[in-house]
Design a protein around this motif. Structure first.
Motif, short mmCIF file in Angstrom:
data_model
loop_
_atom_site.label_atom_id
_atom_site.label_comp_id
_atom_site.label_asym_id
_atom_site.label_seq_id
_atom_site.Cartn_x
_atom_site.Cartn_y
_atom_site.Cartn_z
N ARG A 45 135.66 -2.43 -40.47
CA ARG A 45 136.67 -1.48 -40.97
C ARG A 45 136.10 -0.08 -41.08
O ARG A 45 136.37 0.66 -42.01
N TYR A 46 135.30 0.28 -40.09
CA TYR A 46 134.68 1.60 -40.04
C TYR A 46 135.76 2.66 -40.00
O TYR A 46 136.67 2.62 -39.17
N LYS A 47 135.66 3.61 -40.92
CA LYS A 47 136.63 4.71 -41.04
C LYS A 47 138.06 4.19 -41.14
O LYS A 47 139.00 4.79 -40.61
N GLY A 48 138.22 3.03 -41.79
CA GLY A 48 139.55 2.49 -42.04
C GLY A 48 140.20 1.78 -40.86
O GLY A 48 141.35 1.36 -40.95
N ARG A 49 139.48 1.66 -39.75
CA ARG A 49 140.06 0.99 -38.59
C ARG A 49 140.24 -0.49 -38.90
O ARG A 49 139.40 -1.11 -39.52
N ASP A 50 141.33 -1.03 -38.48
CA ASP A 50 141.66 -2.42 -38.78
C ASP A 50 142.36 -3.03 -37.58
O ASP A 50 142.80 -2.32 -36.67
N PHE A 51 142.47 -4.34 -37.59
CA PHE A 51 143.19 -5.04 -36.53
C PHE A 51 144.68 -4.80 -36.65
O PHE A 51 145.21 -4.75 -37.76
N THR A 52 145.35 -4.68 -35.52
CA THR A 52 146.81 -4.66 -35.54
C THR A 52 147.27 -6.08 -35.85
O THR A 52 146.48 -7.04 -35.74
N PHE A 53 148.52 -6.24 -36.20
CA PHE A 53 149.05 -7.58 -36.47
C PHE A 53 148.90 -8.45 -35.23
O PHE A 53 148.50 -9.61 -35.31
N SER A 54 149.19 -7.89 -34.08
CA SER A 54 149.10 -8.63 -32.82
C SER A 54 147.67 -9.09 -32.56
O SER A 54 147.44 -10.24 -32.16
N GLU A 55 146.70 -8.19 -32.76
CA GLU A 55 145.29 -8.55 -32.56
C GLU A 55 144.86 -9.63 -33.55
O GLU A 55 144.17 -10.59 -33.17
N ALA A 56 145.25 -9.48 -34.81
CA ALA A 56 144.88 -10.46 -35.83
C ALA A 56 145.49 -11.82 -35.52
O ALA A 56 144.84 -12.86 -35.67
N SER A 57 146.73 -11.82 -35.06
CA SER A 57 147.40 -13.06 -34.70
C SER A 57 146.68 -13.76 -33.54
O SER A 57 146.44 -14.97 -33.58
N LYS A 58 146.34 -13.00 -32.52
CA LYS A 58 145.64 -13.56 -31.36
C LYS A 58 144.25 -14.04 -31.76
O LYS A 58 143.81 -15.10 -31.32
N LEU A 59 143.58 -13.29 -32.62
CA LEU A 59 142.25 -13.67 -33.09
C LEU A 59 142.30 -14.99 -33.86
O LEU A 59 141.48 -15.88 -33.63
N ALA A 60 143.28 -15.12 -34.73
CA ALA A 60 143.44 -16.37 -35.48
C ALA A 60 143.69 -17.54 -34.53
O ALA A 60 143.12 -18.62 -34.69
N GLU A 61 144.52 -17.32 -33.53
CA GLU A 61 144.81 -18.36 -32.54
C GLU A 61 143.55 -18.75 -31.76
O GLU A 61 143.27 -19.94 -31.56
N LEU A 62 142.77 -17.76 -31.34
CA LEU A 62 141.54 -18.02 -30.59
C LEU A 62 140.55 -18.84 -31.40
O LEU A 62 139.84 -19.69 -30.86
N LEU A 63 140.51 -18.57 -32.71
CA LEU A 63 139.55 -19.26 -33.58
C LEU A 63 140.09 -20.54 -34.20
O LEU A 63 139.37 -21.28 -34.84
N GLY A 64 141.39 -20.79 -34.01
CA GLY A 64 142.01 -21.98 -34.57
C GLY A 64 142.11 -21.93 -36.08
O GLY A 64 141.93 -22.96 -36.74
N ILE A 65 142.40 -20.74 -36.62
CA ILE A 65 142.52 -20.57 -38.07
C ILE A 65 143.78 -19.79 -38.39
O ILE A 65 144.47 -19.31 -37.49
N LYS A 66 144.09 -19.65 -39.67
CA LYS A 66 145.22 -18.83 -40.11
C LYS A 66 144.72 -17.42 -40.38
O LYS A 66 143.56 -17.24 -40.77
N MET A 67 145.58 -16.43 -40.21
CA MET A 67 145.18 -15.06 -40.51
C MET A 67 144.75 -14.93 -41.96
O MET A 67 143.86 -14.13 -42.26
N GLU A 68 145.30 -15.71 -42.83
CA GLU A 68 144.95 -15.64 -44.26
C GLU A 68 143.50 -16.04 -44.50
O GLU A 68 142.93 -15.71 -45.53
N ASP A 69 142.91 -16.76 -43.54
CA ASP A 69 141.53 -17.22 -43.69
C ASP A 69 140.52 -16.09 -43.51
O ASP A 69 139.35 -16.26 -43.79
N PHE A 70 140.99 -14.95 -43.02
CA PHE A 70 140.09 -13.82 -42.91
C PHE A 70 140.74 -12.59 -43.48
O PHE A 70 140.20 -11.62 -43.76
#
Length: 70
Positions: A45-70
């Motif tokens: 989260r350098y300088k406030g940068r964060d994942f977009t909802f789409s990126e977070a959703s895809k990341l959760a899917e890739l890892l087999g977890i829920k977005m709430e887990d991170f």
């Protein structure tokens, strides 16, 4: 204090999950279509940068977890 979100270690759980799955940040970055430095900036989260909802959703899917887990 219970219930307080700690931002001093952003995505600390996510980094651990990536390692526990035997993946590297390069692997994740490639699958998300971004370079490793961008992924690192967002994980930290350098300088406030964060994942977009789409990126977070895809990341959760890739890892087999829920977005709430991170």
């Amino acid at each position: 204090m219970a219930g307080v979100l700690e931002l001093d270690k952003p995505y600390h759980n996510l980094k651990g999950i990536i390692v526990s799955k035997g993946l590297k940040q390069n692997d994740i970055a490639d699958k998300l279509g971004m370079d490793k430095s961008t992924l690192s900036v967002k994980l930290n989260r350098y300088k406030g940068r964060d994942f977009t909802f789409s990126e977070a959703s895809k990341l959760a899917e890739l890892l087999g977890i829920k977005m709430e887990d991170f």
